[in-house]
Scaffold this active site. Structure first.
Site, PDB file in Angstrom:
ATOM      1  N   SER A 111       0.832  -1.198   0.000  1.00 58.14           N
ATOM      2  CA  SER A 111       0.000   0.000   0.000  1.00 58.14           C
ATOM      3  C   SER A 111       0.867   1.249   0.000  1.00 58.14           C
ATOM      4  O   SER A 111       1.928   1.288   0.626  1.00 58.14           O
ATOM      5  CB  SER A 111      -0.891   0.012   1.242  1.00 58.14           C
ATOM      6  N   TYR A 134      -3.047   5.672  -4.579  1.00 56.64           N
ATOM      7  CA  TYR A 134      -4.197   6.536  -4.849  1.00 56.64           C
ATOM      8  C   TYR A 134      -3.656   7.787  -5.546  1.00 56.64           C
ATOM      9  O   TYR A 134      -2.521   8.209  -5.251  1.00 56.64           O
ATOM     10  CB  TYR A 134      -4.862   6.989  -3.548  1.00 56.64           C
ATOM     11  N   THR A 160      -6.031   2.333  -7.049  1.00 60.29           N
ATOM     12  CA  THR A 160      -7.358   2.128  -6.463  1.00 60.29           C
ATOM     13  C   THR A 160      -8.257   3.281  -6.871  1.00 60.29           C
ATOM     14  O   THR A 160      -7.917   4.438  -6.650  1.00 60.29           O
ATOM     15  CB  THR A 160      -7.261   2.050  -4.932  1.00 60.29           C
ATOM     16  N   LYS A 225      -7.973  -1.257  -9.484  1.00 63.43           N
ATOM     17  CA  LYS A 225      -8.707  -1.924  -8.396  1.00 63.43           C
ATOM     18  C   LYS A 225      -9.969  -1.147  -8.056  1.00 63.43           C
ATOM     19  O   LYS A 225      -9.919   0.065  -7.855  1.00 63.43           O
ATOM     20  CB  LYS A 225      -7.813  -2.007  -7.153  1.00 63.43           C
ATOM     21  N   HIS A 249     -13.820  -2.881  -1.963  1.00 69.40           N
ATOM     22  CA  HIS A 249     -12.952  -2.394  -0.892  1.00 69.40           C
ATOM     23  C   HIS A 249     -13.288  -3.086   0.438  1.00 69.40           C
ATOM     24  O   HIS A 249     -13.261  -2.456   1.503  1.00 69.40           O
ATOM     25  CB  HIS A 249     -13.080  -0.866  -0.763  1.00 69.40           C
TER      26      HIS A 249
END
Lengths: 369, 369, 369, 369
Positions: A111, A134, A160, A225, A249
Site C-alpha cells: 500500500s 491513490y 485504487t 482496483k 474495498h
C-alpha cells in the site's frame, strides 16, 4: 499444514486475533461484518450461495495450484491485497508480510500507506512486489512514488479508483502513534495523519484521462482496483489497462454494492479474455478461491486475513494463513476433480440465476435478453 | 407399526440415540447437521423445499412399495447405505443390521470397513447383500476383497468415488478400541486404524481406467456411489456402470455440494433410463422417499438413521426405522394417490425452478436453454 | 454536516426521538415498522434489496443535487411530505418545519390538517410551499381551502387519494389537547377532532370526475398522492394531472401493498415521461434517495423523519435531517460516479427480477411478456 | 362491528380462545400452526406472500360483498367449513354455528360427524345448509345420510376426498365424553368413537366411479373438497361435479402440500369457468378473502376461526368472527378500489412467479411453456 494445531482455519485466526487486538480497532477495521460493512457481509454471503459441482474419477494425484499473474509465476492464486499500516497488527509490519508472501511464493501488493517504505520492503522481499497508489492532488508526489516503485523493482502498479467519497457516519480509526505513511517523508505530506491525507490530499475528482496520465508515466503493467460493472471493465480494456480487481474495498466503500463474486461473471464476460481479472472481498476458505477461479478470476486477494495472521504470529501467522488457504484449495480441487487452477471452468459452479450476465444486464446499455 | 410407542418417527430415534451415544462420537459422526455437515443440512433443506401434488380418487386400497434394484426384489425402496464400523453403535454391529435388512426385505450394502467380516455377515444374512469398497493403493487387496464378496454371495459391488481429499479441519473420530477393519486380516493393513488406512492406503488418484479395471475383475453388477453431475452420470453410462448413487457422502465430502434431491433431476435426465439411479442424504421421512422416487430415483439409502436404530435397540431398532419409513411411505402414497412405487412421475413434485435441468445446466458443456 | 455530533444518521434521530416522545404516541404514529405498518416495513425492505452498480473515473469533483419539481428549483431532491399536526412533535409545529425546508431549499407540502393555518405558515416560509388536501363531503370547504392556498402563494395542490377506508383494528391516536385542524376555523368542522373529521366528514366515495372538478377549480399544478399501479398512473396522465406520488401512505393505508420502490418502475414506465413521478415511504439514507431517482423518481418525500428531527431539535432538527440526507446523497453519488441528480439512469440499480415491469405486469390488462 | 371491543380481529379470537380451551385439545386441533400442521403454516405464508395492487378514484361509496354459490345467495363470500364435533367448543355446538351463519347470511356446511343431527340442525337453521360426508365402507349408511340431508332441506352435498391415509405419528384427540357422531344413531356405527369410525369404517379406497355412484344417488349439487391439482380439477369437471374446494384439510392431510392460495391459480385455469371453485386454509383476514377471490375463488371457508368464536362466545362469537371478516373485506375492497366481490380480477394481486400456472405446470402432463 498449519503451524498451529489449534488454528486450523482462517476463521480460527479471526477468532484468535480478535482476542489480541484492541477491541475498538478490531471492530472498526478488521472484523468481517457487523453493521459497518454491509457490502462485505454480502461478499461472504455470495460465496456461501454458490454451489460446487464436483467431478469424479479424473485423476487428482497431483493438483497444480501455481499459475501466473501478468506473466509472473505465483505458487498459489492468493495474493496479498494492498492495505495500509501493517504495524497496527505487528511491529514488523509490511516486512513480515512481505517475507511471508515470498515464502508462499505469491505477490504482495504494498500500500502507498505502508508503515515501512517502498525501499525498506523491497530490501527484505525475495518474492514479487507490486505497488498500490491513490492519486494525490499533488500529482508530482504520485509521479515520484511511481518512479521509486519502479526503481525498487516492483513489478506492477495498482491504482485504487473506488474510494471516491466517504459517508459522514464512517470514521477511520488509526492510532497516530504508529509509524505511518513513511513513503511521504520529505514531502509536505510528511507528518500528516492518514485521515488528513485521505480527506485533504487525495484527488477524488478522477476521470479516464488521469488514468491515461498514469499509463504514460510508467512501463509497468497497470492494474485497476475497484471495478464493479461490465461497463467499467470494458472501459479499462479500451484504455490499455493490464488487469482489474473486482472489489468493493472489503465493504469500506459503497455499502450498497453487490457481493464481488456475484459481480465477477458480468465483468469477466465483458473483458473477453483480453485482460486479467482478479477479485477480493470475503475470501476465507479454499473453496472460496476455487469458486472465484471458476467464475473467471485468475487469482484472488486477501485483506483482513493477513492482519489476523500478522497479529497472531507475525510473519509465521501470515504464512500460515496462506498455507491454510493453499491446503484447503488443494483439498477442494481434489474433491471437485480439478487438477489445475488454470483450467477451471464456469460449469464447476452452480450460481443463483440472478448472477447470470445475460440476465443481470438486461436493459443496461441497450442490451437485450 | 413401530415396536416402541414412544419412538414414532425417525427423528424420535435420532433424539433418543443422542442421549445414548457418547456426545463427542454422536456430534462427530451421527448428528444430522451442525457446522460440520453443511452439505447434509442442504440435503434436508432440499427435501423440505419440494412440495407434493396430491391426486385423489385413484383407488389406493393397496399400495405396492416393493420394487426391484438391479433385478433383485426388495420389499421397500429404502436400502442400507454402506457405513463403517457398526459396532460404534451396538456390539452386534453389522450382524444386527443385516438381520434387520433381511427382515424388512431390503438390501444391505456392507462397508469395506465393517467390524464383522464379509463372510461373517453373509453367514447370518438371509436377504440380499451388496459389498462396498474404496480403491486401495495395494490393488491386490482390493481385488481379493472383490473375490471374497463374490464367493460369499454378495449380489453387487458398489465403489465409492467421491471421497478424494479431506479438509485439514475435518477429523474422523473412531475409537480404536472397537473391533474394526476386520476384512483386512492377513494383509499388511491388519491392525491399522481406520484413519491410517484412509489417509495412507487409499488410492485417491483415480480415473475412469481404474473403473474399467474393476469392471473387468467381476461379473457382479457395478454401482458407482458419489455422482453429483449430469456429466459424470453420462460417463458412468458410457463405461458400463449398472447403477449410480447420487450422494454427497451425507455431507462428509465436499461441504459446498448441493442437496442431493436437487441434483437428482439433472442426473436422471442425463442417463436416459439406461442405468438405475439411487440417492442418499437426509432421508428421514416416508415423504422424502416418495419425493426422491418422483424425481427419478429407483430407491434411496439411509445412513445415519441405521445407527440411531442400532444404538437404541440393535436389530429391532434398525428394523423399526425401516418399518417407520415404509409405513410413512405407504401413508404418503395414499395421501398422494400413488399406488405403485414403480410408477411415480415427476409431476407429483413441485420443485424450485432452479432444480430444473433445463435451467441448471445452461452454459454447461455448451448446452443452451 | 450534522449540527449534532452524536446524531449522524436519520436512524440516530429516530432513536433519540423515541426517547423523547410519549411511548404510545411514538409507536402509534412515528415508529418505522412494528406490526401496524406492514407496508412500511416492506418500503424499507425494498430499499435494502436493491443494489447499486457503482461507476468509476467519471469526474465527481462537483455533484449537483439541485433539480426542479414542476419547474420549481429545489436544492435537494428530498421534500417534506404532507403530515398532520406537527405540534405533536414541537410547539413551533409547521412553522419550524417550513423554516427548515426553506433553509434546505426544498418544498414543504402543508397538510390540510396542520396545526398552524395556511396563512400562518405562508407568512414565515421563505421557500416554496405546496398544499395538500383530502376531499371533504362539504365540497365548498374544500373549494375554499384551495382558494386560500392559491391566495397565500402556495405553488401546487396535492390531493391524497389512497386513504379510502380504514380497518376496524386501526386507530388514530391524536391527543385533542393539541391545537389542531386550524384551517377549519369558521366552518362547521371547527372544534371537531381529527378522528371525527376523518371518519364523518371525508368524502371517500371518489372517482375521476371528482378529480376533474378539482382540476377545474385551480390553475395550480395538480399532484395526486397514493398511486400504486401502472393502470392508475396512466389514468392520471389522461386526466391532466401534473405529477404523482407513488405512496402507500407510509404503511398507514393498505397493509398488503408492495414497497413503493418496488412499484416505482411499473409506474414510471407507464407515464412515459409525460408527468413527474415522486415517491415516499421508508426513505432513511442518501442511498435510498439515489435508488429512487435511478428507478425514475424525480424526487422523494420524507414523513416520519421530519417528526424525529422536529421532536429532537425543532427547526434545527428538521434542517439537520435534510442536511444528513443531502450529504449522504452526495457521498453516495460520488461513490457511484453520478454527478447530477437529473441524469441518473436505471442501470445504476440492480433490482430483483420480480420488480421488472415486463415481468410484474404479465397478464395485467391483456399485456403479454 | 365487533360485539366485543377487546376482540377486534380473528387473531384476537384465537388468542382468547387459547386461554379457554384445554391446552392439549387446542394444540392438537385448533392452533394455527406448530409442527403438526406444516401445510397450514404454508397456507398462511401464501396469503402473506401475495401483494395487493390497489386502485384509486373508482367510486367505492357502496361495496357489494354478497354473491351467489351454486345459485344460492350469500351475504358474504365466507362460508362455514365442515368440521366435526362443535361441542368441543361449546355445548350448543352446531346449533349455535348454524344460527350464526344464518344471521350472517351465509352457508354452513354440516359435518357428517356433527354433535347434533342433520335434522336437529336443520330445525334451527334459517339460512342455507349443505351437508358434508366421507364415504363409509357400509355404503348403505352413506346413502341413508344423503337421503336424510335431502329430506331435511340441505341445498348441496360436499364430499371430502383428501383424507385417504394417516401418518402413524398423527393422532386425533377427541374426548369421548362429548356427544358425538349423532348422525349414526340406529346404525352399527352408533356408540363408536370418531377415531374408530375414521380408522375402521371409512372407505379409503375410492376412485372416480365412487363419485359417479354418489352423483347418481342425489339431485343435489355436488361439491368435491380436497382438490389440489389442475389435473384433478379437470377430472371433476369431466365427472359432472358442480363445485370444488381447493383444500389441504387445514394441514390435517398431506404435510407436504402447498399453501392453497398458491394452488388456486392452476386449479382455476384448469376448470375454465365451468364449475365453481372455493378454497379454505389459513383465512384470517378480510384481505385474505379478497386475495382468494382475485385469484379465482368464488368464496372461501373458515374452519378453526369458527371454533375460536364458538368457544369465546357461542353463537355470538361465531357471528362476530364472520362480521369481522366481512368488515375487513369491505375496508380492504375500498382501499383497493373494488366495489363488487363478483368482479375481482387477477390483476389485483401480485403473486410470486412460481405460482403462475404457465410456469408451475411446465412438464406436467406433457404441457410445455
Amino acid at each position: 499444514m498449519s503451524h498451529n494445531n489449534h488454528l486450523l482455519t482462517v476463521s480460527d485466526y479471526e477468532t484468535r486475533s480478535r482476542e489480541l487486538f484492541p477491541p475498538q480497532l478490531f471492530e472498526a477495521n478488521f472484523s468481517t461484518d457487523g453493521g459497518r460493512f454491509e457490502a462485505n457481509t454480502r461478499n461472504i454471503q455470495a460465496f456461501n450461495s454458490a454451489r460446487l459441482r464436483p467431478r469424479v474419477l479424473v485423476g487428482v494425484g497431483t493438483c497444480k495450484v501455481s499459475t501466473t499473474v501478468l506473466g509472473q509465476n505465483i505458487g498459489v492464486p492468493v495474493m496479498i491485497a494492498p492495505a495500509g499500516v501493517h504495524q497496527r497488527a505487528h511491529p514488523d509490519g509490511e516486512l513480515a508480510t512481505a517475507r511471508a508472501a515470498a515464502s508462499a511464493g505469491t505477490v504482495m501488493v504494498l500500500s502507498q500507506h505502508s508503515t515501512y517504505t517502498i525501499e525498506e520492503v523491497a530490501e527484505v522481499a525475495t518474492g514479487s512486489l507490486w505497488f498500490q497508489l491513490y492519486f494525490l492532488k499533488d500529482r508530482a508526489i504520485t509521479e515520484r512514488l511511481v518512479l521509486r516503485a519502479e526503481e525498487a523493482g516492483y513489478k506492477a502498479l495498482m491504482v485504487t479508483v473506488d474510494h471516491v467519497g466517504n459517508l459522514q457516519s464512517e470514521h477511520q480509526i488509526v492510532d497516530a502513534s504508529w509509524r505511518v505513511l513513511s513513503n511521504f517523508a520529505g514531502t509536505d505530506l510528511e507528518g500528516l495523519s492518514a485521515s488528513e491525507v485521505y480527506h485533504n490530499r487525495f484527488e477524488w475528482d478522477l476521470n479516464w484521462s488521469d488514468l491515461e496520465w498514469l499509463r504514460a508515466r510508467t512501463s509497468l503493467p497497470l492494474v485497476v482496483k475497484g471495478i464493479q460493472t461490465a461497463e467499467d471493465a470494458e472501459l479499462c480494456r479500451e484504455h490499455g489497462v493490464n488487469a482489474i480487481v473486482v472489489s468493493n474495498h472489503g465493504g469500506h466503500a459503497l455499502p450498497d454494492a453487490k457481493g464481488t463474486l456475484e459481480t465477477l461473471p458480468e465483468v469477466v464476460d465483458s473483458v473477453r479474455g483480453e485482460l486479467e481479472v482478479y477479485m477480493d472481498g470475503g475470501v476465507r476458505r479454499g473453496s472460496d478461491v476455487l469458486k472465484a477461479l471458476a467464475l473467471g478470476a485468475r487469482a484472488v486477494f486477501i485483506g483482513r486475513p493477513l492482519f489476523w495472521g500478522l497479529r497472531v504470529d507475525g510473519e509465521r501467522g501470515v504464512l500460515d494463513v496462506l498455507n491454510i488457504l493453499r491446503s484447503e484449495l488443494e483439498s477442494t480441487m481434489r474433491l471437485c476433480g480439478v487438477t489445475n487452477v488454470e483450467h477451471v471452468s464456469r460449469s464447476l459452479v452452480s450460481m443463483p440465476a440472478s448472477w447470470d450476465p445475460e440476465r443481470s444486464l438486461v436493459g443496461v446499455n441497450g442490451r437485450v435478453p
